[in-house]
Design a protein around this motif. Structure first.
Motif, short mmCIF file in Angstrom:
data_model
loop_
_atom_site.label_atom_id
_atom_site.label_comp_id
_atom_site.label_asym_id
_atom_site.label_seq_id
_atom_site.Cartn_x
_atom_site.Cartn_y
_atom_site.Cartn_z
N HIS A 88 0.83 -1.20 0.00
CA HIS A 88 0.00 0.00 0.00
C HIS A 88 0.86 1.24 0.00
O HIS A 88 2.09 1.18 -0.03
N ASN A 111 -1.03 -2.81 -5.10
CA ASN A 111 -2.47 -2.61 -5.01
C ASN A 111 -2.85 -1.50 -6.00
O ASN A 111 -2.00 -0.73 -6.46
N ASN A 131 -7.95 -6.59 -3.84
CA ASN A 131 -8.34 -7.54 -2.80
C ASN A 131 -9.11 -8.72 -3.40
O ASN A 131 -10.05 -8.54 -4.17
N ALA A 144 -4.07 -11.64 -3.37
CA ALA A 144 -4.17 -10.40 -2.61
C ALA A 144 -5.18 -10.56 -1.48
O ALA A 144 -6.37 -10.75 -1.73
N ASN A 164 -3.43 -4.21 0.35
CA ASN A 164 -3.23 -5.65 0.19
C ASN A 164 -2.31 -6.23 1.26
O ASN A 164 -1.34 -5.58 1.68
#
Length: 265
Positions: A88, A111, A131, A144, A164
């Motif tokens: 992130h 991500n 995700n 993820a 993630n």
């Protein structure tokens, strides 16, 4: 027949029963035949702790850098990356200058939020995963895992759906990297994890007690507490975490490394 997985599980079970805590040396490269090495069906995975949330996995498929930030000099003696993973956007997980300096031509997986903010030269060799999605790079399976705060007053740090964690499958070895998260239903639902890296710091993620409870629930064979320096008294004690995991009866061996100052004493 003793497989790699049954070896890991039996070793972890024996360790947990005895309350074993492994303290790793600061220079992980000096211990590649010991506590930082994990067997796979195709060779070995060697863990190189760097600092805080940054780590390197040397695998039979290639070298994987995770959340590479900080002084590029910290990576000078490490093997060059074949892949870079970013969980992130926070500055202790993503730094464009460090990434550009040390990633060479390695592909980058992030991500979606980080992908959108990458400089164009880095974005040209990057891809994103959201995700719950899965992909494969270098023959490594990647899933993820949602990483977010479940405590309402912390939700602004890591809102649900943005960041993630990752589960990597390397020649049969499963590795979970939590990123920044609290204990979530998605973490609790993990199964068959061989090696885990689990965060714990306040106010940003969770405390040692919550991290230990989460680990006891999904029961990896081995866990590294990492990312444990916080603010305003929020730094967590990895040795306290290790004792809590042992007290919970989890069949998990805790591997301690000082991610900030060199070695644990």
């Amino acid at each position: 027949m003793t497989t790699r997985r049954t070896f890991l599980m039996s070793a972890a079970g024996a360790a947990a029963g005895a309350g074993v805590i492994t303290i790793l040396p600061f220079d992980a490269r000096a211990n590649t035949a010991g506590g930082n090495t994990f067997p796979t069906d195709g060779g070995e995975v060697v863990v190189h702790p760097v600092e805080h949330a940054s780590l390197i996995l040397e695998t039979p498929a290639g070298v994987i850098y995770v959340d590479t930030v900080g002084d590029p000099a910290m990576y000078a003696d490490m093997p060059a990356p074949d892949m870079v993973l970013i969980t992130h956007e926070h500055g202790d997980h993503y730094n464009a200058e460090t990434l550009a300096a040390i990633s060479g031509e390695a592909p980058i997986l992030t991500n979606p939020a980080v992908f959108d903010m990458l400089p164009e030269d880095l974005k040209a060799r990057a891809s994103s995963i959201a995700n719950g999605e899965t992909t494969e790079m270098m023959g490594v399976g990647i899933e993820a895992i949602p990483a977010y705060n479940t405590t309402e007053e912390r939700s602004n740090f890591h809102p649900e759906g943005r960041d993630n964690g990752y589960v990597l499958t390397v020649d049969g070895l499963t590795i979970y990297i939590s990123g920044d998260t609290e204990g979530t239903p998605e973490m609790a639902a993990l199964s068959g994890i061989d090696v885990a890296f689990v965060c714990m710091n306040l106010p940003y993620t969770m405390d040692a007690e919550a991290a230990a409870a989460a680990v006891a629930e999904f029961a990896p064979s081995y866990v590294y507490p990492y990312h444990y320096r916080g603010q305003d008294g929020g730094t967590q004690d990895p040795e306290t975490f290790a004792q809590m995991v042992a007290d919970a009866g989890a069949e998990t061996e805790v591997k301690l490394h000082d991610w900030y100052n060199g070695s644990l004493s």
